[in-house]
Write a protein that holds these residues in place. Structure first.
Motif: not given
Length: 720
Positions: A67-76, A47-48, A103-112
């Protein structure tokens, strides 16, 4: 409504929603089946991500929300992994949870390129290492050599974060300062104590500290030079005290007094030369001078307090509180006040030391003697002396310390009066309301300065403390409601919101309230979750309505997933696939595994994300007669007993070698585990998650029902 408050409204609303999700799953509510829980977790995570993707497809000025929604989705996603562990009774707070989440937190950081992803990754890496070294469900017996290796590994990977944070493509001050401080903290913490390698670490840190000070002195980040100097100075001071206390014995207080005098003399003589130095900018010289004075003041104050207390104790005893009070007044406080304009540095040391001795005398006298007339006199004199200091001094740090002690002495007096006269019993915490109203009145009527800011802190913080008392009473709900109202007003009320100090105090306490209520048992996590859900939707709705009326000029930013949303969604699909795979794998193991019964003995803590659980230890956790290498994969043979239980069969396998000859039997079970001491094994079934508050129900359980798959992996099903 200003743009800042619009951002804050969305931030708080989304925080409430993700907190609602965490609270709900941590409650381990029994009204949802295993598969439904996993599907719900995946759905919430998606959903996020879906909302963030929809926002990225339109032109608007709320890119921060996307941006916050992408971050919260990663937290979810992390919450979903935790839910897998809860549903199938995997390790509570396992380091693998945080490692996979990383792993996805770092990948999202690299991509975005969005820095909060990296900050999240940094925090997760720290948690992963912490829970690897200090697991929550068992106590690994690390040898000194292994502990030394773990320290070096930690320092290496934290240094990697530090240097990455300074690179051009990351450049995060949060990670840079966080990793830098943690490196020095781990070095210093490992240098003290009685373990085998503390001396080695201490010498290594001396070299590291000297190199760090020398290196950062000539770089742009002068704050790192200052932090290095502070850390090294405090470390050397601690080591010096440890050595000298053994060497001088009872003469130590007199030696410390001489050392303080020598430090003060050198500081007064040589510090002015910095102002005359032609090297460095004025800002840099001011920063260096302030930091140096801070370190010298802290060290000298601690030494003077120790010396003064030691000498006075040799002359008097702590029963003579008045002697300590008047001695601190004559020898420390009055000289400190007289020197406040002539030698401010020395004045600060004397005042801080005198105030500390004063408060220490009050504490010891009050708890030793009760509410005797002498105790009342000591408190009244102390309170008046602190009041005079508050009136006369202008130094904000000394004033803030004095203000804290004034509140402390007043509260101590109130509690002693209540203990002797009022007999309020369970309503004793209401005495904190004196601080709430008194400081609140001072804050409302006073002008905006350090005194007024202290009044705000000592008004709202006692109210925050009161929100944890009176569970089940109407007072609980009243105090919680009042606190939430006031903290929200500090953040949003326009005349107050323009004051940055009020804004950050309100925001900090608002999040502290959200975090600590997770551990508050006055009402269930399910009810908290529903309340937070409604509150989050309400805050988001109101913020959305008000933001549409915002007349300010908003700059439309490009989406940070432009041209990359396909690869980002590929990562999201992999995240969903991972969760689905683990759920299916565990379900298959439950359906096809062989059921065994094991003897146990539980205890009852709470996981960070997964809720209440009982930590279990089995009879088969110890292998009698075995001498096992640590942190090795092991296969343990279990054999059935006449009572229907399974016990250790006397045979195990490590590195494809059986401990002795073994002929497989159809009745035997071979279970996978990991060694963590000479004869102890962990099987991954040491945590059993339970509904909130149900710990007492499981205290008398003596048996565990476990399913063991064909490959030897175990899943905990039920306790009996």
């Amino acid at each position: 409504m200003t743009l800042k408050r619009i951002h804050t409204g969305y931030l708080l609303g989304l925080s409430l929603l993700i907190s609602s999700v965490i609270y709900f799953f941590a409650s381990n509510w029994q009204g949802i089946e295993r598969i439904e829980k996993i599907l719900l977790a995946i759905g919430l995570m998606l959903l996020f991500f879906v909302l963030a993707t929809i926002l990225s497809r339109f032109q608007h000025s709320h890119r921060f929300l996307e941006r916050w929604l992408w971050l919260i989705g990663t937290i979810a996603f992390g919450v979903s992994i935790a839910l897998i562990g809860q549903t199938y009774n995997s390790h509570a707070d396992s380091y693998l949870l945080y490692l996979i989440w990383l792993v996805p937190a770092v990948i999202f950081g690299v991509l975005t390129g969005y820095k909060p992803f990296y900050v999240l990754g940094f925090l997760l890496s720290q948690l992963a290492f912490y829970f690897y070294v200090f697991p929550s469900s068992y106590f690994p017996d690390w040898t000194p050599g292994t502990a030394l290796i773990l320290i070096f590994i930690y320092l290496l990977f934290t240094h990697a974060w530090f240097f990455l944070s300074r690179s051009s493509w990351l450049r995060s001050n949060w990670i840079m300062f966080g990793s830098f401080c943690l490196i020095h903290l781990v070095f210093i913490a490992s240098s003290f104590g009685y373990w085998e390698y503390s001396t080695l670490i201490a010498w290594l840190y001396v070299g590291y500290g000297v190199i760090s000070v020398s290196l950062w002195k000539h770089r742009e980040e002068k704050e790192l030079f200052i932090l290095s100097g502070i850390a090294l100075g405090l470390f050397l001071f601690g080591k010096m005290l440890a050595v000298l206390s053994d060497a001088f014995g009872d003469l130590m207080p007199f030696f410390l007094l001489i050392v303080v005098g020598f430090i003060v003399f050198l500081t007064i003589k040589y510090l002015p030369r910095l102002d005359r130095s032609e090297k460095g900018s004025e800002a840099w010289k001011r920063m260096f001078k302030s930091s140096l004075l801070f370190v010298v003041t802290v060290v000298s104050t601690v030494m003077l307090i120790s010396a003064f207390s030691g000498i006075m104790f040799l002359i008097f005893s702590w029963d003579h509180a008045l002697a300590f009070v008047f001695s601190s007044l004559i020898l420390l406080l009055l000289p400190g006040l007289l020197l406040k304009n002539k030698i401010p540095f020395l004045s600060t040391i004397l005042l801080l030391s005198g105030l500390s001795i004063l408060s220490l005398a009050n504490l010891i006298d009050a708890f030793s003697n009760g509410l005797l007339p002498k105790t009342v006199v000591v408190m009244l004199i102390s309170f008046c002396m602190i009041g005079v200091i508050l009136k006369l001094i202008t130094n904000a740090w000394v004033g803030s310390y004095a203000y804290l002690l004034a509140n402390g002495v007043l509260l101590l007096f109130l509690f002693k009066v209540e203990e002797s006269l009022l007999l309020m019993d369970s309503h004793e915490p209401l005495l904190l309301l004196v601080l709430v109203f008194g400081n609140g009145l001072i804050h409302i009527l006073g002008r905006d300065d350090w005194f007024n800011r202290n009044a705000l802190v000592y008004s709202i913080v006692p109210l925050f403390i009161l929100t944890f008392f009176f569970e089940g009473e109407w007072l609980y709900w009243l105090l919680n409601s009042v606190f939430l109202l006031l903290s929200t007003l500090l953040v949003f009320y326009k005349p107050w919101q323009s004051n940055p100090f009020r804004y950050w105090v309100g925001l900090t306490l608002w999040y502290a309230f959200l975090f600590y209520k997770y551990y508050d048992i006055a009402w269930s996590l399910v009810h908290k979750s529903l309340t937070l859900l409604v509150a989050g939707l309400l805050v988001l709705g109101i913020t959305r309505m008000v933001s549409r009326k915002y007349k300010g000029t908003a700059v439309e930013e490009p989406t940070f997933v432009a041209g990359r949303w396909k690869i980002i969604w590929l990562v999201v699909i992999l995240m969903v696939s991972f969760i689905t795979y683990n759920g299916v794998k565990n379900e298959v193991a439950l359906q096809s595994g062989k059921e065994v019964r094991l003897a146990l003995a539980p205890v009852d803590p709470r996981s960070m994300l997964q809720g209440d659980y009982v930590t279990l230890r089995y009879d088969i956790s110890t292998l009698p007669g075995a001498v096992l290498p640590a942190n090795k994969k092991i296969k343990v043979v279990l054999t059935p007993t006449s009572g229907g239980l399974y016990e250790y069969g006397g045979v195990y396998k490590i590195d494809d070698k059986w401990s002795k000859s073994y002929e497989p039997s159809d009745d035997d079970i071979v279970m996978n585990g990991t060694t963590f001491s000479d004869h102890d094994v962990q099987y991954g079934i040491e945590s059993f998650f339970i509904p909130e508050g149900a710990g007492q129900v499981f205290e008398d359980k003596t048996l565990a029902i476990v399913k063991v798959s064909e490959n030897g992996n175990a899943l905990l099903i039920e306790l009996e």
